[in-house]
Scaffold this active site. Structure first.
Site, short mmCIF file in Angstrom:
data_model
loop_
_atom_site.label_atom_id
_atom_site.label_comp_id
_atom_site.label_asym_id
_atom_site.label_seq_id
_atom_site.Cartn_x
_atom_site.Cartn_y
_atom_site.Cartn_z
N LYS A 100 4.38 -10.75 50.90
CA LYS A 100 3.31 -10.99 49.92
C LYS A 100 3.89 -11.80 48.77
CE LYS A 100 -1.06 -9.94 49.23
NZ LYS A 100 -2.15 -9.59 50.15
N ASP A 120 -5.41 -14.44 48.94
CA ASP A 120 -5.65 -13.07 48.45
C ASP A 120 -6.47 -13.25 47.16
OD1 ASP A 120 -4.79 -10.09 48.88
OD2 ASP A 120 -4.42 -10.40 46.77
P1 NDP Z 1 -11.18 -12.70 45.52
O1 NDP Z 1 -10.36 -13.29 44.47
O2 NDP Z 1 -11.98 -13.60 46.40
O3 NDP Z 1 -12.20 -11.64 44.89
C1 NDP Z 1 -11.72 -10.57 44.14
C2 NDP Z 1 -12.90 -9.82 43.55
O4 NDP Z 1 -12.43 -8.61 42.95
C3 NDP Z 1 -13.59 -10.62 42.45
O5 NDP Z 1 -14.95 -10.27 42.41
C4 NDP Z 1 -12.83 -10.13 41.21
O6 NDP Z 1 -13.56 -10.25 40.00
C5 NDP Z 1 -12.63 -8.67 41.54
N1 NDP Z 1 -11.44 -8.18 40.84
C6 NDP Z 1 -10.21 -8.72 40.88
N2 NDP Z 1 -9.37 -8.02 40.08
C7 NDP Z 1 -10.12 -7.05 39.54
C8 NDP Z 1 -9.84 -6.01 38.64
N3 NDP Z 1 -8.61 -5.84 38.13
N4 NDP Z 1 -10.85 -5.16 38.30
C9 NDP Z 1 -12.10 -5.33 38.81
N5 NDP Z 1 -12.43 -6.31 39.66
C10 NDP Z 1 -11.45 -7.15 40.03
O7 NDP Z 1 -10.20 -11.78 46.40
P2 NDP Z 1 -10.43 -11.19 47.85
O8 NDP Z 1 -11.86 -10.89 48.07
O9 NDP Z 1 -9.70 -12.05 48.79
O10 NDP Z 1 -9.59 -9.83 47.77
C11 NDP Z 1 -10.18 -8.59 47.36
C12 NDP Z 1 -9.30 -7.45 47.83
O11 NDP Z 1 -9.19 -7.49 49.26
C13 NDP Z 1 -7.88 -7.42 47.32
O12 NDP Z 1 -7.45 -6.08 47.18
C14 NDP Z 1 -7.09 -8.09 48.43
O13 NDP Z 1 -5.73 -7.72 48.41
C15 NDP Z 1 -7.81 -7.50 49.63
N6 NDP Z 1 -7.66 -8.22 50.88
C16 NDP Z 1 -8.03 -9.53 51.00
C17 NDP Z 1 -7.92 -10.17 52.20
C18 NDP Z 1 -8.41 -11.57 52.41
O14 NDP Z 1 -8.44 -12.01 53.58
N7 NDP Z 1 -8.81 -12.29 51.40
C19 NDP Z 1 -7.31 -9.50 53.38
C20 NDP Z 1 -7.07 -8.09 53.18
C21 NDP Z 1 -7.19 -7.51 51.96
P3 NDP Z 1 -13.15 -11.39 38.95
O15 NDP Z 1 -13.80 -12.62 39.45
O16 NDP Z 1 -13.71 -10.90 37.67
O17 NDP Z 1 -11.65 -11.46 38.95
#
Ligand code: NDP
Length: 449
Positions: free
Chosen positions: A128, A168
């Site tokens: 990561k 991510d």
């Molecule tokens: P994105 O950046 O596309 O979306 C993240 C979302 O979560 C946004 O809506 C963001 O809001 C919100 N968010 C981020 N940080 C925080 C926080 N500290 N508190 C509240 N809301 C928060 O990321 P992904 O959708 O790709 O990833 C989301 C999760 O899924 C993560 O945990 C990631 O590790 C996990 N994941 C992702 C994969 C992938 O293929 N993308 C695979 C497996 C797991 P804002 O816009 O305000 O930051």
């Protein structure tokens, strides 16, 4: 030695050796508690210190990322890559750009990734990376300059058979493309070193959808163990990024009604449900306009926006945390249970705190850890790597079919290793034991490395 003493001793040593890394400690504790019985009964695993080696990254790369913003100012960010474990394949795992990124968070994510990748049955080790760079509010050119600087150092440490990064939080198609472009330029090679690439340059169909869709396929399999399904259910989703968007899309296709989505500033609740047409607006809002979720309530005034809050107080049958780590705590678990929630499917990594997990398990509701239910993303990245190596591309149907098969197999592995004497499926235990066994076997075979 009994399992409890093993866990206590192990965690004391881990915390002493890795001070100030609470997320890493949390992730390790969960796995060690699950596999302790298995370890203390294996003289080989004990003597050859397999778990002690698994928690020590094979390599951590930390570097300076200097870049110039649109105002002509020099900005310096931190860059990281944690190459955790390569026992079963090249390091594989996403890159996160978020102001909160630090070594503890990346070590927890790389550690989780090792077991998740093992669960997929594909040959991928765990890694990561990321930066404390925050893409929010930055221009495309700023994001490009940052990505180029990040890769100018990282490119020498990655490669199709060494380490294959992906997206991510804060890293989507735009960022992967900029990083891939700079990587290709520096290495003078067109290889499958990144996944999550655009379709025109080696990306796989269905990769953007895979994590959210895979989580719903896993949720379907969990519900089926109780003769139930998504049909007619109310679903609360947190986040509005890649994982949340496609979880919402698939949950809707499976007949559920999505009530909430969120971002780091608050959540929206739509009493009529987020219809496919409204969800299309969210896709546009987040991916093209790069706006905030509160704008949904302006466009659809029957919905409410609640600032500085998370959606877990709203009534639902299924909860899908799809935003970030530790975003669902014990008090919120109590609210979900009180409101009749029967199933929690993690789309994010480690979104549920340990006390909240304990409450779900004590109430015997369905609960799956992210390393099982969100593994569809990296599994499809594995499929992208295969397509790149073969220099061909599969159809969306073919990739989706493989994704469904992989999620179903992960579910079966959880049932096999996690079913308790009373029939309750402990998905945490099942995922951890199953993921650990393959990595441990490979490490035992490869000697002390
Ligand atoms: P994105 O950046 O596309 O979306 C993240 C979302 O979560 C946004 O809506 C963001 O809001 C919100 N968010 C981020 N940080 C925080 C926080 N500290 N508190 C509240 N809301 C928060 O990321 P992904 O959708 O790709 O990833 C989301 C999760 O899924 C993560 O945990 C990631 O590790 C996990 N994941 C992702 C994969 C992938 O293929 N993308 C695979 C497996 C797991 P804002 O816009 O305000 O930051």
């Amino acid at each position: 030695m009994n399992a409890k003493t093993y866990v206590d001793n192990f965690m004391n040593e881990l915390v002493t050796k890795n001070p100030g890394e609470p997320e890493f400690h949390q992730a390790v504790r969960e796995v060690v508690e699950s596999v302790a019985d298995y370890i203390v009964e294996s003289p080989q695993l004990m003597k050859l210190k397999v778990m002690e080696r698994i928690v020590e990254p094979e390599r951590v790369i930390m570097f300076r990322v200097p870049w110039v913003n649109d105002a002509g100012e020099v900005v310096i960010n931190k860059g990281y890559r944690v190459q955790m474990n390569s026992a079963i394949g090249p390091y594989k795992g996403g890159v996160r750009f978020h102001a909160s990124v630090n070594l503890s968070i990346l070590k927890f994510l790389a550690f989780e990734q090792t077991f998740k990748n093992s669960l997929t049955t594909l040959p991928m080790g765990g890694g990561k990376g990321g930066s404390n760079f925050d893409p929010k509010g930055k221009s495309d050119m700023e994001v490009m300059r940052f990505c180029q600087s990040f890769i100018t150092e990282l490119y020498r440490h990655i490669g199709p058979d060494t380490d294959v990064p992906a997206g991510d939080i804060g890293v989507g198609g735009r960022e992967v493309a900029y990083m891939f472009g700079q990587y290709k330029r520096l290495s003078n090679e067109f290889t499958g070193t990144f996944t999550g690439k655009g379709i025109s340059f080696g990306g796989s169909l269905m990769r953007p959808e895979a994590t959210g869709y895979g989580a719903c396929y896993f949720g379907e399999a969990m519900l089926a163990t109780r003769g139930d399904s998504y049909k007619g259910k109310k679903v609360c989703i947190s986040g509005s990024g890649n994982v949340a968007q496609f979880a919402a899309k698939k949950a809707t296709e499976l007949g559920a009604t999505v009530m909430t989505m969120s971002d780091s500033n608050g959540y929206i609740y739509d009493p009529d449900g987020i219809s496919p047409e409204k969800l299309q607006y969210i896709f546009q809002l987040k991916n093209v306009l790069r706006g905030r979720i509160k704008e949904y309530a302006v466009k659809y005034p029957t919905a409410k926006y609640v600032a500085d809050a998370r959606p877990w107080g709203e009534k639902c049958d299924i909860a899908m945390p799809c935003a970030t780590q530790n975003e669902l705590n014990g008090a919120e678990a109590d609210m979900l249970l009180k409101n009749g929630c029967k199933c929690v499917v993690e789309g994010a990594n480690m979104p549920t705190t340990p006390d909240a997990i304990a409450k779900f398990q004590a109430a015997k509701i369905l609960y799956s850890p992210g390393k099982a239910s969100n593994a569809g993303g990296v599994a499809t990245s594995g499929l992208e790597m295969s397509q790149n190596s073969m220099r061909l591309g599969w159809s969306a149907e073919e990739v989706d079919q493989r994704l469904r098969g992989i999620m179903s197999n992960i579910h079966s592995a959880c049932v096999k290793y996690g079913t308790e004497p009373d029939g309750y499926i402990n998905y945490v235990k099942g995922a951890n034991i199953s993921g650990f066994m393959k990595v441990a076997d490979a490490m035992l075979a490869q000697g002390i490395v």
